[in-house]
Scaffold this active site. Structure first.
Site, PDB file in Angstrom:
ATOM      1  CE  LYS A 251     -62.246 -75.800  32.130  1.00 41.75           C
ATOM      2  NZ  LYS A 251     -63.655 -76.204  31.238  1.00 41.75           N
TER       3      LYS A 251
ATOM      4  N   GLY B 292     -59.366 -72.991  43.021  1.00 44.89           N
ATOM      5  CA  GLY B 292     -58.320 -72.637  42.414  1.00 44.89           C
ATOM      6  C   GLY B 292     -57.141 -73.016  43.115  1.00 44.89           C
TER       7      GLY B 292
ATOM      8  CB  CYS C 229     -66.228 -63.184  41.814  1.00 44.78           C
ATOM      9  SG  CYS C 229     -65.631 -61.478  41.286  1.00 44.78           S
TER      10      CYS C 229
ATOM     11  CD  GLU D  60     -57.990 -62.273  40.692  1.00 42.93           C
ATOM     12  OE1 GLU D  60     -58.756 -61.851  41.279  1.00 42.93           O
ATOM     13  OE2 GLU D  60     -56.939 -61.704  40.431  1.00 42.93           O
TER      14      GLU D  60
ATOM     15  CD  GLU E 195     -68.506 -67.683  46.455  1.00 42.82           C
ATOM     16  OE1 GLU E 195     -68.151 -68.544  46.262  1.00 42.82           O
ATOM     17  OE2 GLU E 195     -68.292 -66.792  45.697  1.00 42.82           O
TER      18      GLU E 195
ATOM     19  N   GLY F 184     -62.050 -68.938  39.435  1.00 44.10           N
ATOM     20  CA  GLY F 184     -63.254 -69.611  39.212  1.00 44.10           C
ATOM     21  C   GLY F 184     -63.599 -69.707  41.211  1.00 44.10           C
TER      22      GLY F 184
HETATM   23  P1  NAD Z   1     -65.605 -73.438  39.339  1.00 46.08           P
HETATM   24  O1  NAD Z   1     -64.023 -73.387  39.694  1.00 46.08           O
HETATM   25  O2  NAD Z   1     -66.296 -74.858  39.695  1.00 46.08           O
HETATM   26  O3  NAD Z   1     -64.933 -73.423  37.541  1.00 46.08           O
HETATM   27  C1  NAD Z   1     -63.283 -72.705  37.204  1.00 46.08           C
HETATM   28  C2  NAD Z   1     -63.382 -73.530  36.077  1.00 46.08           C
HETATM   29  O4  NAD Z   1     -62.339 -74.064  37.026  1.00 46.08           O
HETATM   30  C3  NAD Z   1     -64.104 -73.437  35.146  1.00 46.08           C
HETATM   31  O5  NAD Z   1     -63.838 -73.402  34.105  1.00 46.08           O
HETATM   32  C4  NAD Z   1     -63.655 -75.425  35.483  1.00 46.08           C
HETATM   33  O6  NAD Z   1     -63.799 -75.945  34.407  1.00 46.08           O
HETATM   34  C5  NAD Z   1     -62.606 -75.592  35.770  1.00 46.08           C
HETATM   35  N1  NAD Z   1     -62.279 -76.262  36.771  1.00 46.08           N
HETATM   36  C6  NAD Z   1     -63.293 -76.991  36.819  1.00 46.08           C
HETATM   37  N2  NAD Z   1     -62.406 -78.269  37.951  1.00 46.08           N
HETATM   38  C7  NAD Z   1     -60.957 -78.212  36.901  1.00 46.08           C
HETATM   39  C8  NAD Z   1     -59.316 -78.871  38.112  1.00 46.08           C
HETATM   40  N3  NAD Z   1     -59.652 -79.602  38.787  1.00 46.08           N
HETATM   41  N4  NAD Z   1     -58.633 -78.201  37.194  1.00 46.08           N
HETATM   42  C9  NAD Z   1     -59.283 -77.421  36.592  1.00 46.08           C
HETATM   43  N5  NAD Z   1     -60.166 -76.380  36.020  1.00 46.08           N
HETATM   44  C10 NAD Z   1     -60.850 -76.408  36.235  1.00 46.08           C
HETATM   45  O7  NAD Z   1     -65.987 -71.959  39.734  1.00 46.08           O
HETATM   46  P2  NAD Z   1     -67.447 -71.829  38.610  1.00 46.08           P
HETATM   47  O8  NAD Z   1     -68.502 -72.419  39.487  1.00 46.08           O
HETATM   48  O9  NAD Z   1     -67.314 -71.854  37.124  1.00 46.08           O
HETATM   49  O10 NAD Z   1     -67.950 -69.752  38.750  1.00 46.08           O
HETATM   50  C11 NAD Z   1     -67.709 -69.421  40.626  1.00 46.08           C
HETATM   51  C12 NAD Z   1     -66.810 -69.190  41.343  1.00 46.08           C
HETATM   52  O11 NAD Z   1     -65.789 -68.556  40.386  1.00 46.08           O
HETATM   53  C13 NAD Z   1     -67.489 -68.464  42.547  1.00 46.08           C
HETATM   54  O12 NAD Z   1     -67.205 -68.959  43.188  1.00 46.08           O
HETATM   55  C14 NAD Z   1     -67.331 -67.521  42.320  1.00 46.08           C
HETATM   56  O13 NAD Z   1     -67.568 -66.667  42.987  1.00 46.08           O
HETATM   57  C15 NAD Z   1     -66.123 -67.083  41.678  1.00 46.08           C
HETATM   58  N6  NAD Z   1     -65.238 -66.068  40.737  1.00 46.08           N
HETATM   59  C16 NAD Z   1     -64.072 -65.693  40.842  1.00 46.08           C
HETATM   60  C17 NAD Z   1     -63.710 -64.036  39.769  1.00 46.08           C
HETATM   61  C18 NAD Z   1     -62.496 -63.213  40.849  1.00 46.08           C
HETATM   62  O14 NAD Z   1     -62.875 -62.337  40.344  1.00 46.08           O
HETATM   63  N7  NAD Z   1     -62.366 -63.422  42.183  1.00 46.08           N
HETATM   64  C19 NAD Z   1     -64.505 -63.546  39.127  1.00 46.08           C
HETATM   65  C20 NAD Z   1     -65.641 -64.342  39.176  1.00 46.08           C
HETATM   66  C21 NAD Z   1     -66.064 -65.888  39.927  1.00 46.08           C
END
Ligand code: NAD
Length: 501
Positions: A199, A257, A308, A274, A405, A252
């Site tokens: 997804k 997470g 991230c 992650e 963050e 995310g």
């Molecule tokens: P997010 O957590 O809002 O969303 C990430 C994904 O999860 C999206 O596809 C979203 O649709 C999905 N999602 C949202 N709610 C969900 C739920 N209840 N159940 C399952 N899936 C759900 O994150 P974002 O705003 O898209 O991305 C930014 C974040 O990602 C930042 O915190 C960043 O640090 C982190 N990130 C981490 C890494 C790493 O490798 N550690 C890499 C890139 C980004």
């Protein structure tokens, strides 16, 4: 497509293929077929530099996830993928990587228009990095092996272990590196012999959908890789909670997470998370300032700070604090803010209105908390979601702008007096994704690296990433690793075999 987006594509002469793809009705990819959501519902997608409508994507449902998981299960249990030799799996993966390489410009254009990021960095880091990841993981299928063990149990026995693919993988990715993160999630499980339902983030699904056209060309059998687009709260949540998914691989925010991890544990799926970061850069008095400045540009100001592992907290020895912070601010101010398709753009807009407002609020908060605005400090008047690269000085660890963050082009800086204080300040944060240490004293580097609580520590650089090097967080930055042989292991079960002779 809004006429502002159309004019934007004309202005920068995007390739015919990218224009065709961006103009067509978007569908998801399930069981080797292009499909709409079962309800026919769609979601709007916006182009960030004009802040106008780009296209619509299918708004997938729980039923769409069920169908995709069933297709992946069937491909895993008795499809062509299950029967394929490791060598043939390698060949298909290399073929996919080569097709990405051949279509790099098109993918970078689609990604840039969808996400807003600067195309030069996108070609190099997002697309180039993805090619490299797929080739690296494609090298593994013929090298996955168990071990013969020298058992001492009375009688005669032959005992060994087998490494087997874990099953169907549910992958969920964010919007900041849409294509690259998707490849991080896809390459290792494919190498292991798993099948996948992925997804993408609802803001940025397009590059992955285009990628599926390349997978078809490469001959990836049906059901091996399925893409369901839509909301996290429905598609993402159901995928993480699905009993047919053996492994959940999520990238995310830390907040989401946690929810995803709980859903996965309900059905005892394996899980990799992650998550977010607020990574420290520790600059000692003997540091090479040019390297510090370069590293800052390459992390906290790259991708408009939506990184991230961005080195977004800087701790500088008091003897060089003023010089370092000024040099970093000078570089930040010199960066060219422009729409991502502009080849001279060094920083595009951030992803969305929501992110624009969230970062804007942090900029106001920084001033309210008493930080010094060394440069930037404001959002840019529209069109588009542009933010001034910002350096806050004279901060301290009690401020929210230092602890949270921000996920934008915002650096917070403060001084320290000695090594112990630097380490204490660097570790005083809920996250532990990455860190960097700048010093010309090799003994100090080796002393400090083990004391820093982070999954990656760079010395005299920041944000170097390569497929053979594992990447993942300590503390609230996650569980498990992406990349490297460590990631491959997450998609393999170990079977113990005893034969009495
Ligand atoms: P997010 O957590 O809002 O969303 C990430 C994904 O999860 C999206 O596809 C979203 O649709 C999905 N999602 C949202 N709610 C969900 C739920 N209840 N159940 C399952 N899936 C759900 O994150 P974002 O705003 O898209 O991305 C930014 C974040 O990602 C930042 O915190 C960043 O640090 C982190 N990130 C981490 C890494 C790493 O490798 N550690 C890499 C890139 C980004």
């Amino acid at each position: 497509m809004h006429e502002h987006v159309s004019n934007y594509l004309d202005q920068y002469n995007v390739t015919e293929t990218a224009r065709r793809f961006l103009s067509q009705a978007q569908r998801m990819y399930v069981d080797g077929t292009w499909v709409e959501a079962e309800t026919g519902e769609t979601m709007e997608v916006y182009e960030p530099s004009t802040a106008t409508l780009l296209t619509h994507i299918p708004s997938g449902t729980v039923g769409d996830v069920d169908r995709a998981v069933a297709a992946a299960r069937s491909a895993f249990e008795d499809g062509d993928w299950a029967r394929m030799t490791p060598r043939d799996r390698e060949r298909i993966m290399h073929r996919i990587a080569n097709l990405i390489d051949d279509n790099a410009q098109t993918i970078a254009e689609i990604e840039t228009v969808d996400n807003g990021k600067a195309i030069i960095g996108c070609l190099d880091a997002d697309v180039g990095g993805s090619v490299e990841t797929l080739h690296y993981m494609a090298g593994w299928p013929t090298k996955i092996e168990g071990a013969i063990r020298s058992v001492s149990t009375p009688g005669q026995h032959f005992a060994y272990t087998l490494k087997e693919p874990v099953g169907v993988v549910g992958a969920i990715v964010p919007w900041n590196w849409p294509f690259n993160m998707a490849m991080w999630k896809i390459a290792a499980p494919l190498a292991a012999g798993c099948t996948i339902v992925i997804k993408p983030a609802q803001q940025t699904s397009l590059s992955l959908l285009y990628f599926m056209e390349l997978c078809e060309q490469a001959g990836l059998p049906k059901g091996v890789l399925n893409v369901v687009t839509g909301r996290g709260s429905s598609v993402g949540q159901h995928l993480a909670a699905h009993p047919g998914v053996a492994k959940v691989s999520f990238t995310g925010s830390t907040e989401v997470g946690r929810t995803v991890g709980k859903a996965a544990m309900e059905h005892l799926a394996h899980v990799t998370l992650e998550l977010g970061g607020k990574s420290p850069m520790v600059v000692f008095e003997d540091a090479d300032i040019e390297r510090v400045v370069n590293a800052t540009q390459a992390s906290v100001f790259f991708n408009a700070g939506q990184v991230c592992s961005a080195g977004s907290r800087m701790y500088v020895h008091e003897a060089v604090y003023d010089d370092v912070v000024q040099a970093v601010a000078d570089r930040a101010q010199a960066m060219k803010l422009a729409p991502g398709l502009d080849p001279k753009s060094e920083m595009g807009p951030v992803i969305s209105q929501q992110q624009f407002e969230s970062i804007g609020n942090y900029l106001q908060l920084g001033e309210q908390e008493g930080a010094e605005v060394v440069c930037g400090g404001h959002t840019v008047d529209g069109p588009g979601y542009f933010i001034q690269p910002t350096v806050f000085g004279r901060t301290d660890n009690s401020m929210r702008i230092v602890q949270e963050e921000i996920f934008g082009p915002v650096l917070v800086a403060q001084s320290f007096a000695n090594e112990d204080e630097a380490v204490r300040l660097a570790n005083d944060n809920e996250y532990g994704l990455a860190a960097s240490v700048f010093t010309s004293d090799v003994s100090r580097a080796h002393r400090v690296v083990p004391r820093i609580q982070a999954g990656t520590v760079w010395v005299n650089t920041h944000d170097l990433i390569e497929s053979c090097m594992p990447f993942g967080g300590y503390k609230n930055s996650g569980i498990g690793k992406d990349l490297g042989p460590e990631q491959l292991d997450h998609f393999l079960e170990t079977k113990t075999v005893w034969i009495e002779l």
